[in-house]
Design an enzyme around this catalytic site. Structure first.
Site, mmCIF file in Angstrom:
data_model
loop_
_atom_site.group_PDB
_atom_site.id
_atom_site.type_symbol
_atom_site.label_atom_id
_atom_site.label_comp_id
_atom_site.label_asym_id
_atom_site.label_seq_id
_atom_site.Cartn_x
_atom_site.Cartn_y
_atom_site.Cartn_z
ATOM 1 N N ALA A 64 -3.591 -19.696 22.561
ATOM 2 C CA ALA A 64 -3.527 -20.331 21.231
ATOM 3 C C ALA A 64 -2.620 -19.526 20.305
ATOM 4 O O ALA A 64 -2.950 -19.240 19.159
ATOM 5 C CB ALA A 64 -4.916 -20.474 20.634
ATOM 6 N N GLY A 65 -1.462 -19.118 20.843
ATOM 7 C CA GLY A 65 -0.432 -18.512 19.999
ATOM 8 C C GLY A 65 0.356 -19.638 19.362
ATOM 9 O O GLY A 65 -0.128 -20.764 19.211
ATOM 10 N N GLU B 5 11.472 -3.747 12.275
ATOM 11 C CA GLU B 5 10.546 -4.272 11.249
ATOM 12 C C GLU B 5 9.383 -3.300 11.035
ATOM 13 O O GLU B 5 8.925 -3.096 9.912
ATOM 14 C CB GLU B 5 10.033 -5.657 11.659
ATOM 15 C CG GLU B 5 11.133 -6.717 11.580
ATOM 16 C CD GLU B 5 10.614 -8.136 11.548
ATOM 17 O OE1 GLU B 5 9.720 -8.462 12.350
ATOM 18 O OE2 GLU B 5 11.109 -8.933 10.721
ATOM 19 N N GLN C 6 10.029 -19.004 16.689
ATOM 20 C CA GLN C 6 10.794 -20.205 16.322
ATOM 21 C C GLN C 6 10.918 -21.146 17.527
ATOM 22 O O GLN C 6 10.643 -22.342 17.437
ATOM 23 C CB GLN C 6 12.174 -19.738 15.841
ATOM 24 C CG GLN C 6 13.035 -20.811 15.296
ATOM 25 C CD GLN C 6 14.351 -20.270 14.692
ATOM 26 O OE1 GLN C 6 15.048 -21.007 14.063
ATOM 27 N NE2 GLN C 6 14.686 -19.026 14.879
#
Ligand code: FAD
Length: 399
Positions: free
Chosen positions: A11-12, A170, A315
């Site tokens: 469930a990503g 990041e 994405q």
């Protein structure tokens, strides 16, 4: 006639959007849909560098699956996938088994070590909610320990990030932004803190626009980050890393961010794969398995313009989930299967403290405007998964 059984694993981004869209595409009597995930929550993987560095509450990244899924229509099973028996059309879970007519494999990724010994034993490599919590707690502990020991050990305040790709950059962006506050909180002189980013490739952010890479490196260097580029790590040991040239950096904190491979369940279940990723057909099905869709970080698709695989991203995972749902509908109700083609709108990397770099619709963006765009992208993924309600609950203020 029995309803076709659709089982979605993970469930990503990819799996959850498949479940959400299938519920919309198919009527109540048209299929039995089951979603399996090891936690009762979905997490925003793309945000995990923030809680890992301690700049975001990890709770914020979690979304209760039942809050975004109509569980009258999609059965949710909290369990761990052990293996897919594709010839028997069933999935072995830790506590039970599930039979399927159509399977969607969306189990995400695992750290890629490139054979470097010691990563799993001595580095932090789990980009999950609990993995992020562990890194944050460890960093705080290093600061408190430094002042509490009679002999001041520099390795307690030396932080090594392996990999100058998106995740590594990041993460160091957030950590370097937080260091001044940590120093103040724990009464540590800031010049004692060392932050290294070590990269085997000849550049940081390989494949990214060189001007943007330079901007990011200059900014991070101004916050005290030292880059070691073209510098493979030979081994991670207790208390540091050994570089290919034989040098050693002593550090009690090594964060592994050199990239990912597809879930180990893929290879364990006998799918032909490259680094755990299956080269799927254009309709996202596994070759020779017309009942199995593989999407997200477990799938490999080639960018024909450069004849290289697309990097695994949220994405692409979200876009694949939508196409996968429509293709399952076509198999059940009839119709043509769609070919998947990524629609890459852009890429933005945050650098912490309201800074970011990115390429959006072919235009380079820097600084605050890039950071604004990054937050809009983060909110968009929430919107796709759970509509405006989820954005209100978990979304980021763009300012
Ligand atoms: P995931 O989102 O990882 O979901 C997999 C799901 O499967 C998880 O819920 C997991 O718990 C579950 N699962 C795994 N194994 C099992 C099992 N055995 N049994 C049951 N459940 C299981 N991409 C971007 O596009 N933009 C970014 O800015 C960006 N930033 C990133 C920053 C960081 C720090 C990281 C780590 C990644 C980033 N990515 C980014 C990459 C992006 O997060 C992944 O490509 C994306 O999460 C892949 O989606 P997925 O659905 O395939 O897998």
């Amino acid at each position: 006639m029995n309803k076709p059984r659709i089982v979605i694993l993970g469930a990503g981004y990819a799996g959850l959007i498949t479940a959400v869209k299938l519920k919309k595409e198919l009527g109540y009597n048209e299929a039995e849909i089951t979603l399996v995930n090891k936690h009762q929550y979905h997490y925003q993987t793309t945000w995990l560098h923030e809680p890992a560095a301690g700049t975001m509450d990890p709770e914020r990244t979690r979304v209760d699956i039942k809050s975004v899924l109509d569980t009258n229509r999609v059965q949710f099973v909290k369990d761990i996938v052990i293996e897919i028996k594709k010839d028997e059309k069933k999935v072995i879970l830790e506590k039970s088994e599930l039979e399927y007519d159509y399977l969607v494999v969306a189990l995400g990724s695992e750290p890629e070590t490139f054979g470097v010994p010691g990563v799993f034993e001595h580095a932090f490599s789990k980009w999950t909610v609990n993995g992020a919590r562990q890194v944050k707690d460890h960093i705080d502990y290093m600061f408190s320990k430094y002042n509490n020991e009679d002999q001041k050990r520099d390795e307690l305040l030396t932080f090594v990030v392996a990999g100058a790709g998106f995740t590594g950059i990041e993460f160091i962006g957030e950590l370097s932004e937080r260091v001044p506050n940590l120093c103040k909180k724990y009464d540590v002189p800031q010049e004692k803190v060392k932050m290294y980013v070590i990269e085997a490739a000849p550049t940081a952010l390989p494949g990214f626009d060189p001007e943007l890479v330079e901007y990011a490196m200059n900014l991070l260097e101004s916050r005290g980050v030292e880059f070691k580029i073209n510098c493979p790590i030979k081994e991670v040991i207790e208390g540091g890393v050994i570089l290919a040239d034989g040098d050693e950096i002593k550090s009690e904190t090594v964060v592994w961010a050199t990239g990912v491979r597809g879930s180990s369940i893929i290879e364990k279940s006998g799918f032909e794969a490259m680094r755990g990723r299956v080269k799927v057909q254009s309709d996202l099905r596994a070759p020779e398995h017309d009942d199995v869709f593989i999407i997200g970080d477990c799938a490999l698709i080639i960018n024909e313009e450069i004849n290289r695989p697309y990097p695994p991203t949220a994405q692409i995972a979200l876009q694949q989930g939508e196409v996968c749902a429509r293709n399952i509908k076509a198999l059940i109700k009839g119709g043509e299967l769609e070919s998947f083609k990524p629609d890459i709108k852009g890429t933005v990397a945050s650098l912490g403290g309201g800074e970011a770099i990115g390429l959006v619709y072919g235009k380079k963006i820097y600084g605050n405007s890039a950071s604004f765009m990054k937050k809009m992208i983060d909110n968009r993924s929430l919107y796709i998964l759970g509509g405006p309600g989820l954005v209100m609950k978990k979304g980021k203020s763009p300012f």
